[in-house]
Design an enzyme around this catalytic site. Structure first.
Site, mmCIF file in Angstrom:
data_model
loop_
_atom_site.group_PDB
_atom_site.id
_atom_site.type_symbol
_atom_site.label_atom_id
_atom_site.label_comp_id
_atom_site.label_asym_id
_atom_site.label_seq_id
_atom_site.Cartn_x
_atom_site.Cartn_y
_atom_site.Cartn_z
ATOM 1 C CG HIS A 17 -1.932 -1.017 1.335
ATOM 2 N ND1 HIS A 17 -2.124 -1.812 2.452
ATOM 3 C CD2 HIS A 17 -2.873 -1.410 0.443
ATOM 4 C CE1 HIS A 17 -3.136 -2.630 2.243
ATOM 5 N NE2 HIS A 17 -3.600 -2.436 1.029
ATOM 6 C CE LYS A 41 -12.513 -10.675 4.106
ATOM 7 N NZ LYS A 41 -11.187 -11.025 3.667
ATOM 8 N NE ARG A 90 -2.524 -7.990 -4.178
ATOM 9 C CZ ARG A 90 -3.343 -8.200 -3.155
ATOM 10 N NH1 ARG A 90 -2.851 -8.252 -1.955
ATOM 11 N NH2 ARG A 90 -4.632 -8.365 -3.333
ATOM 12 C CB SER A 127 -4.364 -6.465 4.599
ATOM 13 O OG SER A 127 -3.930 -5.225 4.129
#
Ligand code: PNS
Length: 157
Positions: A17, A41, A90, A127
């Site tokens: 990030h 979540k 990514r 993450s």
């Protein structure tokens, strides 16, 4: 002045990030980092903690603003005078999801999205995986900013 927005959950912020946001800060006059308050979540870090960790990790740049939002991305983007949304990619697996979100954002608003390739050294970092490794006792110090590594250690102690 061109304003870019980097939105995300940042639960927690990773070096990936920080890399994308930092590269945006070098290329755009103003960068708005928009932290979603209610990620799908239940987050490990509260909204306040995620914003504070981002602030601690982005001290090199003076053209970055941190904001939180809970509604549509296109709404916070319009409120903050954002010209363009930047999303890091990514791998190809990110592309399918991000393409759909970019097209939806263009449909519900007039927001243009550009994709920025993640630096190869952070291509495997997410993450979720960082939290998993940290929870299971592995080291993540090379994958997250120092403030995040300390916060993870404290949170999972
Ligand atoms: O870091 P993440 O979890 O990939 O970030 C996802 C985020 C916050 C960018 C995404 O969930 C989002 O844009 N949320 C806002 C809700 C919205 O506008 N949805 C409709 C368009 S896709």
């Amino acid at each position: 002045m061109t304003t870019a927005m980097c939105p995300g959950s940042f639960d927690p912020p990773t070096n990936g990030h920080v890399d994308i946001i930092g590269r945006c800060a070098q290329r755009f006059e103003r960068v708005v980092v928009a932290v979603v308050s209610n990620p799908g979540k239940s987050p490990l870090f509260s909204l306040e903690e995620r914003i504070s960790l981002l602030g601690d990790s982005l001290t090199e740049h003076d053209n970055i603003e941190l904001v939180s939002f809970s509604g549509l991305l296109v709404e916070i983007a319009a409120e903050r005078g954002v010209d363009i949304v930047i999303k890091g990619l990514r791998a190809g697996s990110d592309f399918d999801y991000e393409l759909q979100m970019a097209q939806m954002n263009a449909h519900v608003g007039t927001m243009e999205t550009l994709f920025m390739p993640t630096s190869p050294r952070w291509g495997f970092v997410s993450s979720s995986l960082v939290k998993e490794v940290a929870r299971l006792g592995g080291s993540v110090v090379d994958l997250v900013p120092p403030a995040v590594a300390s916060a993870l250690e404290e949170k999972l102690a």
